[in-house]
Design a protein around this motif. Structure first.
Motif, PDB file in Angstrom:
ATOM      1  N   VAL A 102       0.776  -1.471   0.104  1.00 31.40           N
ATOM      2  CA  VAL A 102      -0.089   0.240  -0.002  1.00 31.40           C
ATOM      3  C   VAL A 102       0.742   1.460  -0.075  1.00 31.40           C
ATOM      4  CG1 VAL A 102      -1.762   1.315   1.333  1.00 31.40           C
ATOM      5  CG2 VAL A 102      -1.926  -1.366   1.153  1.00 31.40           C
ATOM      6  N   TYR A 103       0.613   2.119  -0.825  1.00 33.45           N
ATOM      7  CA  TYR A 103       1.300   3.380  -0.888  1.00 33.45           C
ATOM      8  C   TYR A 103       0.525   4.524  -0.236  1.00 33.45           C
ATOM      9  CZ  TYR A 103       3.704   7.725  -2.662  1.00 33.45           C
ATOM     10  OH  TYR A 103       4.048   8.813  -2.693  1.00 33.45           O
ATOM     11  N   ASP A 104       0.789   4.970   0.832  1.00 33.03           N
ATOM     12  CA  ASP A 104       0.039   6.191   1.601  1.00 33.03           C
ATOM     13  C   ASP A 104       0.616   7.153   0.970  1.00 33.03           C
ATOM     14  OD1 ASP A 104      -0.899   7.868   3.250  1.00 33.03           O
ATOM     15  OD2 ASP A 104      -0.690   6.539   4.971  1.00 33.03           O
ATOM     16  N   ALA A 105      -0.167   8.218   0.118  1.00 31.27           N
ATOM     17  CA  ALA A 105       0.038   9.479  -0.225  1.00 31.27           C
ATOM     18  C   ALA A 105       0.280  10.445   0.675  1.00 31.27           C
ATOM     19  CB  ALA A 105      -0.784   9.977  -1.382  1.00 31.27           C
ATOM     20  N   ASP A 106      -0.726  10.433   1.738  1.00 29.13           N
ATOM     21  CA  ASP A 106      -0.869  11.448   2.813  1.00 29.13           C
ATOM     22  C   ASP A 106       0.713  11.494   3.481  1.00 29.13           C
ATOM     23  OD1 ASP A 106      -2.139  13.685   3.970  1.00 29.13           O
ATOM     24  OD2 ASP A 106      -2.627  12.409   5.648  1.00 29.13           O
ATOM     25  N   ALA A 107       1.065  10.129   3.743  1.00 31.63           N
ATOM     26  CA  ALA A 107       2.219  10.036   4.483  1.00 31.63           C
ATOM     27  C   ALA A 107       3.403  10.372   3.514  1.00 31.63           C
ATOM     28  CB  ALA A 107       2.440   8.411   4.773  1.00 31.63           C
ATOM     29  N   ALA A 108       3.579  10.262   2.620  1.00 32.29           N
ATOM     30  CA  ALA A 108       4.511  11.057   1.524  1.00 32.29           C
ATOM     31  C   ALA A 108       4.295  12.531   1.662  1.00 32.29           C
ATOM     32  CB  ALA A 108       4.031  10.349   0.190  1.00 32.29           C
ATOM     33  N   VAL A 109       3.289  12.822   1.761  1.00 33.51           N
ATOM     34  CA  VAL A 109       3.113  14.523   1.790  1.00 33.51           C
ATOM     35  C   VAL A 109       3.753  14.946   3.164  1.00 33.51           C
ATOM     36  CG1 VAL A 109       1.735  16.584   1.965  1.00 33.51           C
ATOM     37  CG2 VAL A 109       1.157  14.778   0.096  1.00 33.51           C
ATOM     38  N   HIS A 110       3.521  14.159   4.318  1.00 35.51           N
ATOM     39  CA  HIS A 110       3.927  14.410   5.496  1.00 35.51           C
ATOM     40  C   HIS A 110       5.431  14.653   5.466  1.00 35.51           C
ATOM     41  CE1 HIS A 110       0.847  14.854   8.584  1.00 35.51           C
ATOM     42  NE2 HIS A 110       0.165  14.079   7.894  1.00 35.51           N
ATOM     43  N   ASP A 111       6.069  13.433   4.725  1.00 35.82           N
ATOM     44  CA  ASP A 111       7.455  13.465   4.541  1.00 35.82           C
ATOM     45  C   ASP A 111       8.157  14.821   3.817  1.00 35.82           C
ATOM     46  OD1 ASP A 111       7.629  11.131   6.144  1.00 35.82           O
ATOM     47  OD2 ASP A 111       7.855   9.921   4.351  1.00 35.82           O
ATOM     48  N   LEU A 112       7.363  14.960   2.711  1.00 36.79           N
ATOM     49  CA  LEU A 112       7.763  15.998   2.060  1.00 36.79           C
ATOM     50  C   LEU A 112       7.736  17.600   3.007  1.00 36.79           C
ATOM     51  CD1 LEU A 112       5.819  15.349  -1.342  1.00 36.79           C
ATOM     52  CD2 LEU A 112       8.487  15.336  -1.075  1.00 36.79           C
ATOM     53  N   TYR A 113       6.762  17.522   3.675  1.00 41.34           N
ATOM     54  CA  TYR A 113       6.488  19.063   4.605  1.00 41.34           C
ATOM     55  C   TYR A 113       7.491  18.892   5.681  1.00 41.34           C
ATOM     56  CZ  TYR A 113       2.334  20.040   1.918  1.00 41.34           C
ATOM     57  OH  TYR A 113       1.412  20.356   0.945  1.00 41.34           O
ATOM     58  N   ALA A 114       8.089  17.661   5.996  1.00 43.63           N
ATOM     59  CA  ALA A 114       9.003  17.712   7.221  1.00 43.63           C
ATOM     60  C   ALA A 114      10.427  18.338   7.154  1.00 43.63           C
ATOM     61  CB  ALA A 114       9.219  16.153   7.645  1.00 43.63           C
ATOM     62  N   LYS A 115      10.859  18.555   8.098  1.00 42.24           N
ATOM     63  CA  LYS A 115      12.098  19.384   8.017  1.00 42.24           C
ATOM     64  C   LYS A 115      13.176  18.671   7.028  1.00 42.24           C
ATOM     65  CE  LYS A 115      15.629  21.613  10.825  1.00 42.24           C
ATOM     66  NZ  LYS A 115      15.911  21.967  12.223  1.00 42.24           N
ATOM     67  N   GLY A 116      13.740  19.393   5.865  1.00 42.28           N
ATOM     68  CA  GLY A 116      14.712  18.839   4.987  1.00 42.28           C
ATOM     69  C   GLY A 116      13.750  17.986   3.817  1.00 42.28           C
ATOM     70  N   GLY A 117      12.523  18.206   3.841  1.00 39.43           N
ATOM     71  CA  GLY A 117      11.655  17.705   2.651  1.00 39.43           C
ATOM     72  C   GLY A 117      11.758  18.389   1.656  1.00 39.43           C
ATOM     73  N   ALA A 118      11.476  17.830   0.276  1.00 36.73           N
ATOM     74  CA  ALA A 118      11.665  18.511  -0.932  1.00 36.73           C
ATOM     75  C   ALA A 118      10.785  19.538  -1.001  1.00 36.73           C
ATOM     76  CB  ALA A 118      11.697  17.403  -1.817  1.00 36.73           C
ATOM     77  N   ILE A 139      -4.913   7.328  -1.614  1.00 39.57           N
ATOM     78  CA  ILE A 139      -5.029   8.613  -2.150  1.00 39.57           C
ATOM     79  C   ILE A 139      -6.429   9.306  -1.577  1.00 39.57           C
ATOM     80  CG2 ILE A 139      -4.984  10.257  -3.954  1.00 39.57           C
ATOM     81  CD1 ILE A 139      -3.635   7.991  -5.555  1.00 39.57           C
ATOM     82  N   PRO A 140      -6.293  10.205  -0.727  1.00 42.01           N
ATOM     83  CA  PRO A 140      -7.538  10.821  -0.186  1.00 42.01           C
ATOM     84  C   PRO A 140      -8.413  11.572  -1.039  1.00 42.01           C
ATOM     85  CG  PRO A 140      -5.852  11.368   1.354  1.00 42.01           C
ATOM     86  CD  PRO A 140      -5.409  10.710   0.184  1.00 42.01           C
ATOM     87  N   LEU A 141      -7.890  12.228  -2.160  1.00 45.09           N
ATOM     88  CA  LEU A 141      -8.515  13.158  -3.164  1.00 45.09           C
ATOM     89  C   LEU A 141      -8.323  12.400  -4.355  1.00 45.09           C
ATOM     90  CD1 LEU A 141      -7.617  16.603  -1.819  1.00 45.09           C
ATOM     91  CD2 LEU A 141      -9.737  15.204  -1.314  1.00 45.09           C
TER      92      LEU A 141
END
Length: 215
Positions: free
Chosen positions: A28-44, A112-114
């Motif tokens: 399972v790929y969690d898109a929301d978790a991926a966004v969390h990582d992107l928004y975290a410190k050092g995230g792209a 994918i929520p949306l």
């Protein structure tokens, strides 16, 4: 490899259902978790989001609540945000597919929520919508810290109506029946998708996953 989109409105039990697919051995790929990582410190996403939405980056990370206040109810702002985040999530998802393929997966789920709102359903082989009675949905969401009826209504206004999602789905999981019933529905969906002899031509259905795949 069969690609399944998993979606559902807030409070419907989508995360719980995603965990059930994992329990069934489906990556399972969690898109929301991926966004969390992107928004975290050092995230792209931190730098470009901070540039597009001044004031939302704090201590080197994107403050999701501050960002939400800037985009909620503003379609143009949301469009700008999506233009930044979606390509980054796409690159992350490519890595997920590569890992799943290397592991010999025959079926994967993209949480994918949306999914419908962004048009992502067009890229799926099948779509599973998670639902629950409206009163149970509100009860679940309003129990979350900091949630208010007004905020919930604003979130729902940004999402496609549950009835429309169900009408567009290939399979529906009803979490209002309880966890065991939901787990049975997930197992049946996985069985159908993995069995070519039982898999019909996938066309949208408004019935439940259990009813849709029965027989």
């Amino acid at each position: 490899m069969i690609v399944v989109g998993l979606t559902g409105s807030i409070g419907m039990g989508k995360s719980t259902t995603a965990a059930m697919f994992r329990e069934a051995g489906v990556p399972v790929y969690d898109a929301d978790a991926a966004v969390h990582d992107l928004y975290a410190k050092g995230g792209a996403a931190v730098a470009p989001v901070g540039e597009a939405f001044p004031g939302v980056v704090r201590d080197g990370a994107v403050d999701r609540e501050a960002l939400r206040r800037q985009v909620l109810g503003d379609p143009e702002a949301l469009k700008r945000l999506n233009a930044i985040v979606h390509p980054l999530v796409g690159r992350d998802r490519v890595g997920f597919f590569e890992r799943a393929q290397a592991q010999g997966a025959d079926l994967v789920v993209l949480d994918i929520p949306l999914l419908f709102e962004t048009g992502g359903h067009a890229n799926m082989d099948a779509v599973v919508v998670v639902t629950a009675p409206a009163e149970l949905q509100r009860e679940r969401v309003l129990a979350r810290p900091g949630m208010t009826p007004a905020r919930l209504d604003a979130i729902l206004a940004e999402q496609m109506a549950d009835a429309e999602k169900r009408a567009r789905a290939h399979f529906v999981v009803d979490t209002g029946r309880g966890l065991e019933a939901a787990r049975e529905q997930v197992a049946e969906i996985v069985a159908v998708l993995r069995d070519p002899a039982r898999t019909p031509v996938l066309t949208p259905a408004s019935t439940s996953g259990r009813d849709r795949t029965a027989g």
